[in-house]
Design a protein around this motif. Structure first.
Motif, PDB file in Angstrom:
ATOM      1  N   ASP A  33      16.516   7.045  29.296  1.00  0.00           N
ATOM      2  CA  ASP A  33      15.245   6.602  28.731  1.00  0.00           C
ATOM      3  C   ASP A  33      15.203   5.074  28.681  1.00  0.00           C
ATOM      4  N   ARG A  34      14.628   4.457  29.691  1.00  0.00           N
ATOM      5  CA  ARG A  34      14.602   3.004  29.800  1.00  0.00           C
ATOM      6  C   ARG A  34      13.851   2.356  28.638  1.00  0.00           C
ATOM      7  N   GLU A  35      12.770   2.950  28.209  1.00  0.00           N
ATOM      8  CA  GLU A  35      11.987   2.378  27.112  1.00  0.00           C
ATOM      9  C   GLU A  35      12.808   2.324  25.821  1.00  0.00           C
ATOM     10  N   LEU A  36      13.501   3.407  25.514  1.00  0.00           N
ATOM     11  CA  LEU A  36      14.335   3.440  24.316  1.00  0.00           C
ATOM     12  C   LEU A  36      15.533   2.499  24.461  1.00  0.00           C
ATOM     13  N   LEU A  37      16.146   2.469  25.640  1.00  0.00           N
ATOM     14  CA  LEU A  37      17.258   1.545  25.880  1.00  0.00           C
ATOM     15  C   LEU A  37      16.810   0.094  25.697  1.00  0.00           C
ATOM     16  N   ASP A  38      15.616  -0.235  26.160  1.00  0.00           N
ATOM     17  CA  ASP A  38      15.068  -1.593  25.990  1.00  0.00           C
ATOM     18  C   ASP A  38      14.984  -1.992  24.517  1.00  0.00           C
ATOM     19  N   GLN A  39      14.672  -1.023  23.664  1.00  0.00           N
ATOM     20  CA  GLN A  39      14.556  -1.303  22.234  1.00  0.00           C
ATOM     21  C   GLN A  39      15.916  -1.476  21.571  1.00  0.00           C
ATOM     22  N   ILE A  40      16.900  -0.734  22.033  1.00  0.00           N
ATOM     23  CA  ILE A  40      18.223  -0.712  21.407  1.00  0.00           C
ATOM     24  C   ILE A  40      19.104  -1.867  21.875  1.00  0.00           C
ATOM     25  N   VAL A  41      19.004  -2.234  23.142  1.00  0.00           N
ATOM     26  CA  VAL A  41      19.894  -3.222  23.746  1.00  0.00           C
ATOM     27  C   VAL A  41      19.307  -4.629  23.568  1.00  0.00           C
ATOM     28  N   ALA A  42      20.070  -5.514  22.924  1.00  0.00           N
ATOM     29  CA  ALA A  42      19.618  -6.885  22.653  1.00  0.00           C
ATOM     30  C   ALA A  42      19.454  -7.677  23.953  1.00  0.00           C
ATOM     31  N   LYS A  43      18.636  -8.701  23.893  1.00  0.00           N
ATOM     32  CA  LYS A  43      18.342  -9.525  25.084  1.00  0.00           C
ATOM     33  C   LYS A  43      19.590 -10.204  25.652  1.00  0.00           C
ATOM     34  N   ASP A  44      20.555 -10.548  24.802  1.00  0.00           N
ATOM     35  CA  ASP A  44      21.765 -11.235  25.278  1.00  0.00           C
ATOM     36  C   ASP A  44      22.966 -10.293  25.409  1.00  0.00           C
ATOM     37  N   PHE A  45      22.714  -9.005  25.527  1.00  0.00           N
ATOM     38  CA  PHE A  45      23.742  -7.963  25.632  1.00  0.00           C
ATOM     39  C   PHE A  45      24.651  -8.154  26.846  1.00  0.00           C
ATOM     40  N   THR A  46      25.934  -7.895  26.651  1.00  0.00           N
ATOM     41  CA  THR A  46      26.903  -7.800  27.754  1.00  0.00           C
ATOM     42  C   THR A  46      27.760  -6.567  27.542  1.00  0.00           C
ATOM     43  N   PHE A  47      28.242  -6.008  28.654  1.00  0.00           N
ATOM     44  CA  PHE A  47      29.057  -4.794  28.596  1.00  0.00           C
ATOM     45  C   PHE A  47      30.224  -4.926  29.560  1.00  0.00           C
ATOM     46  N   ILE A  48      31.403  -4.569  29.094  1.00  0.00           N
ATOM     47  CA  ILE A  48      32.588  -4.544  29.953  1.00  0.00           C
ATOM     48  C   ILE A  48      32.815  -3.094  30.375  1.00  0.00           C
ATOM     49  N   GLU A  49      32.668  -2.847  31.671  1.00  0.00           N
ATOM     50  CA  GLU A  49      32.821  -1.512  32.238  1.00  0.00           C
ATOM     51  C   GLU A  49      34.300  -1.090  32.220  1.00  0.00           C
ATOM     52  N   PRO A  50      34.571   0.210  32.374  1.00  0.00           N
ATOM     53  CA  PRO A  50      35.957   0.678  32.388  1.00  0.00           C
ATOM     54  C   PRO A  50      36.830   0.021  33.460  1.00  0.00           C
ATOM     55  N   ASP A  51      36.224  -0.439  34.549  1.00  0.00           N
ATOM     56  CA  ASP A  51      37.009  -1.087  35.606  1.00  0.00           C
ATOM     57  C   ASP A  51      37.139  -2.597  35.399  1.00  0.00           C
ATOM     58  N   GLY A  52      36.608  -3.108  34.280  1.00  0.00           N
ATOM     59  CA  GLY A  52      36.739  -4.521  33.953  1.00  0.00           C
ATOM     60  C   GLY A  52      35.556  -5.393  34.339  1.00  0.00           C
ATOM     61  N   ARG A  53      34.610  -4.857  35.123  1.00  0.00           N
ATOM     62  CA  ARG A  53      33.427  -5.643  35.483  1.00  0.00           C
ATOM     63  C   ARG A  53      32.570  -5.901  34.255  1.00  0.00           C
ATOM     64  N   ILE A  54      31.964  -7.079  34.215  1.00  0.00           N
ATOM     65  CA  ILE A  54      31.068  -7.433  33.122  1.00  0.00           C
ATOM     66  C   ILE A  54      29.633  -7.318  33.622  1.00  0.00           C
ATOM     67  N   LYS A  55      28.823  -6.584  32.864  1.00  0.00           N
ATOM     68  CA  LYS A  55      27.410  -6.430  33.219  1.00  0.00           C
ATOM     69  C   LYS A  55      26.546  -7.066  32.147  1.00  0.00           C
TER      70      LYS A  55
END
Length: 124
Positions: A10-32
């Motif tokens: 659900d992109r609309e709901l994800l847009d509301q939950i995820v902050a504008k400056d969000f970063t995520f470290i994937e299990p393989d170490g990549r940063i998104k």
């Protein structure tokens, strides 16, 4: 809401939950960054069959929270079924009485810790 948004892409709901400056470290170490993370999680490259969370431990520090847990995921990619578990942590901030996630990381739960992380197809 977070798990439901991931399960249903659900992109609309994800847009509301995820902050504008969000970063995520994937299990393989990549940063998104936020945009790449949202495109990946709301796209159709994987169909989530099951997304269960356990061992959820929130620690509240005023207007911030560190939340940890384990996700047990079953998904289909390119016609194959995969099952895996990830230990995760997220940093949440409260803005105007609304919680948003600003950072996250997922680490594979691998009983063979000296082996590289590989999502194995479900043999069944």
């Amino acid at each position: 809401d977070w798990v439901r948004a991931l399960e249903t892409r659900d992109r609309e709901l994800l847009d509301q939950i995820v902050a504008k400056d969000f970063t995520f470290i994937e299990p393989d170490g990549r940063i998104k960054a936020r945009d790449e993370y949202l495109a990946d999680r709301s796209g159709d490259s994987a169909e989530i069959e099951s997304f269960e969370i356990a061992e959820v431990t929130p620690r509240i520090y005023g207007r911030s929270a560190l939340v940890t847990g384990v996700a047990h995921i079953t998904e289909r990619r390119q016609g194959r079924r995969y099952r895996f578990s990830l230990r995760w942590k997220e940093l949440w901030l409260k803005h105007a009485d609304k919680w948003q996630v600003v950072a996250g990381q997922a680490t594979p739960v691998n009983s063979q810790w000296d082996e590289p992380f590989v999502i194995h197809p479900d043999i069944k």
